[in-house]
Write a protein that holds these residues in place. Structure first.
Motif, mmCIF file in Angstrom:
data_model
loop_
_atom_site.group_PDB
_atom_site.id
_atom_site.type_symbol
_atom_site.label_atom_id
_atom_site.label_comp_id
_atom_site.label_asym_id
_atom_site.label_seq_id
_atom_site.Cartn_x
_atom_site.Cartn_y
_atom_site.Cartn_z
ATOM 1 N N LYS A 92 0.854 -0.962 0.197
ATOM 2 C CA LYS A 92 0.095 0.107 0.035
ATOM 3 C C LYS A 92 0.800 1.354 -0.086
ATOM 4 C CE LYS A 92 -3.767 1.842 2.707
ATOM 5 N NZ LYS A 92 -3.128 3.066 3.454
ATOM 6 N N ASN A 93 1.798 1.401 0.848
ATOM 7 C CA ASN A 93 2.967 2.458 0.823
ATOM 8 C C ASN A 93 3.678 2.579 -0.474
ATOM 9 O OD1 ASN A 93 2.163 2.831 3.599
ATOM 10 N ND2 ASN A 93 3.935 1.510 4.202
ATOM 11 N N LYS A 132 -4.040 -10.806 -1.292
ATOM 12 C CA LYS A 132 -5.255 -10.581 -1.848
ATOM 13 C C LYS A 132 -5.761 -9.079 -1.544
ATOM 14 C CE LYS A 132 -9.240 -11.214 -4.145
ATOM 15 N NZ LYS A 132 -9.162 -11.282 -5.643
ATOM 16 N N GLN A 133 -5.575 -8.360 -0.373
ATOM 17 C CA GLN A 133 -5.971 -7.149 0.009
ATOM 18 C C GLN A 133 -5.012 -6.275 -0.921
ATOM 19 O OE1 GLN A 133 -8.556 -6.170 1.920
ATOM 20 N NE2 GLN A 133 -9.065 -8.033 1.577
ATOM 21 N N ALA A 134 -3.750 -6.699 -0.971
ATOM 22 C CA ALA A 134 -2.836 -5.775 -1.578
ATOM 23 C C ALA A 134 -3.267 -5.783 -3.076
ATOM 24 C CB ALA A 134 -1.394 -6.269 -1.538
ATOM 25 N N GLU A 135 -3.637 -6.951 -3.521
ATOM 26 C CA GLU A 135 -4.145 -6.757 -5.059
ATOM 27 C C GLU A 135 -5.233 -5.794 -5.270
ATOM 28 O OE1 GLU A 135 -3.053 -11.424 -6.315
ATOM 29 O OE2 GLU A 135 -5.073 -10.604 -6.372
ATOM 30 N N GLN A 139 -5.551 -2.480 -7.875
ATOM 31 C CA GLN A 139 -6.590 -2.515 -8.654
ATOM 32 C C GLN A 139 -7.267 -1.004 -8.634
ATOM 33 O OE1 GLN A 139 -8.146 -6.570 -7.868
ATOM 34 N NE2 GLN A 139 -8.295 -6.888 -10.127
ATOM 35 N N LYS A 140 -7.746 -0.708 -7.260
ATOM 36 C CA LYS A 140 -8.302 0.520 -7.220
ATOM 37 C C LYS A 140 -7.629 1.776 -7.133
ATOM 38 C CE LYS A 140 -11.768 -2.129 -4.316
ATOM 39 N NZ LYS A 140 -12.012 -2.310 -2.594
ATOM 40 N N SER A 141 -6.100 1.483 -7.473
ATOM 41 C CA SER A 141 -5.511 2.723 -7.159
ATOM 42 C C SER A 141 -5.496 3.978 -8.407
ATOM 43 C CB SER A 141 -3.846 2.293 -7.358
ATOM 44 O OG SER A 141 -3.448 1.845 -8.239
ATOM 45 N N GLY A 142 -5.847 3.346 -9.639
ATOM 46 C CA GLY A 142 -5.681 4.224 -10.827
ATOM 47 C C GLY A 142 -4.569 3.963 -11.687
#
Length: 219
Positions: A92-93, A132-135, A139-142
């Protein structure tokens, strides 16, 4: 193109660095231990000290990189928070830093079976859950991304062709880390790799295909 590699001293990360160098792509490697990195990585790799768990270190570490490859992973051990911290918070970072820097492509090494909650690997502090949470965060990051889910990782390379399929369609099999590294690097060049999850193993009986064919066949 200038590539930033997180997890560069790991078994898969160091092979990603090798593949990038073979393509004459300048590499900037994020490492926690400079002495260890110097003993593992080629001399002409640009080493930068930092940690995915220290987000304030990442913007400067990225420098003028244009693409990012993440091969980090929690080491097996007794810290129940390690997969959460490394596989989720650390990724995430990196995603947040990549967005702020305008990184053109983010390639993430994940794992087969991240969607299977009751997989034995989740006995290791829910490691697949956090991958999976990282994936999903990627995917939602743009960001433009490729998520690579390899099967069981082998340190020895072989000549078996790569099998590449869509998300949640491969549930067993293995693949040499060198081939995982090749897929990651090729994802930077193949337009058909964009914004896809690809699952990969290698099989002796599989038909050999080009990387363009492999990526194009994935929905």
């Amino acid at each position: 193109m200038k590539a930033f590699v997180a997890g560069a001293t790991g078994e898969t990360g160091r092979r990603i660095v090798q593949e990038l160098m073979a393509r004459e792509i300048p590499v900037r490697a994020l490492v926690r231990d400079l002495d260890k990195a110097r003993s593992i990585l080629p001399a002409d790799v640009d080493l930068v000290q930092g940690d995915v768990l220290q987000p304030q270190s990442l913007s400067a570490a990225l420098g003028d990189s244009t693409v990012l490859l993440c091969a980090t992973g929690a080491a097996p051990g007794f810290d129940p928070t390690a997969p959460y911290k490394v596989d989720y918070e650390g990724t995430k970072n990196l995603v947040d830093a990549a967005k702020a820097k305008g990184i053109e492509h983010f390639t993430f090494v994940s794992s087969l079976c991240t969607s299977k909650l009751f997989h034995p690997l989740n006995l290791f502090w829910l490691i697949l859950v956090w991958k999976k949470q990282a994936e999903e965060y990627i995917q939602k990051s743009g960001l433009t991304y490729t998520i690579v889910r390899p099967g069981g990782l082998k340190n020895e390379d072989n000549s078996n062709p790569i099998v590449m399929q869509s998300a949640d369609t491969l549930f067993d099999g293995s693949i040499p880390r060198q081939k995982v590294a090749q897929v990651c690097v090729e994802s930077l060049f193949e337009p058909a790799s964009r914004n896809k999850i690809v699952e990969i193993v290698s099989k002796q009986e599989a038909a050999a295909k080009s990387f363009a064919e492999l990526f194009a066949a994935v929905a």
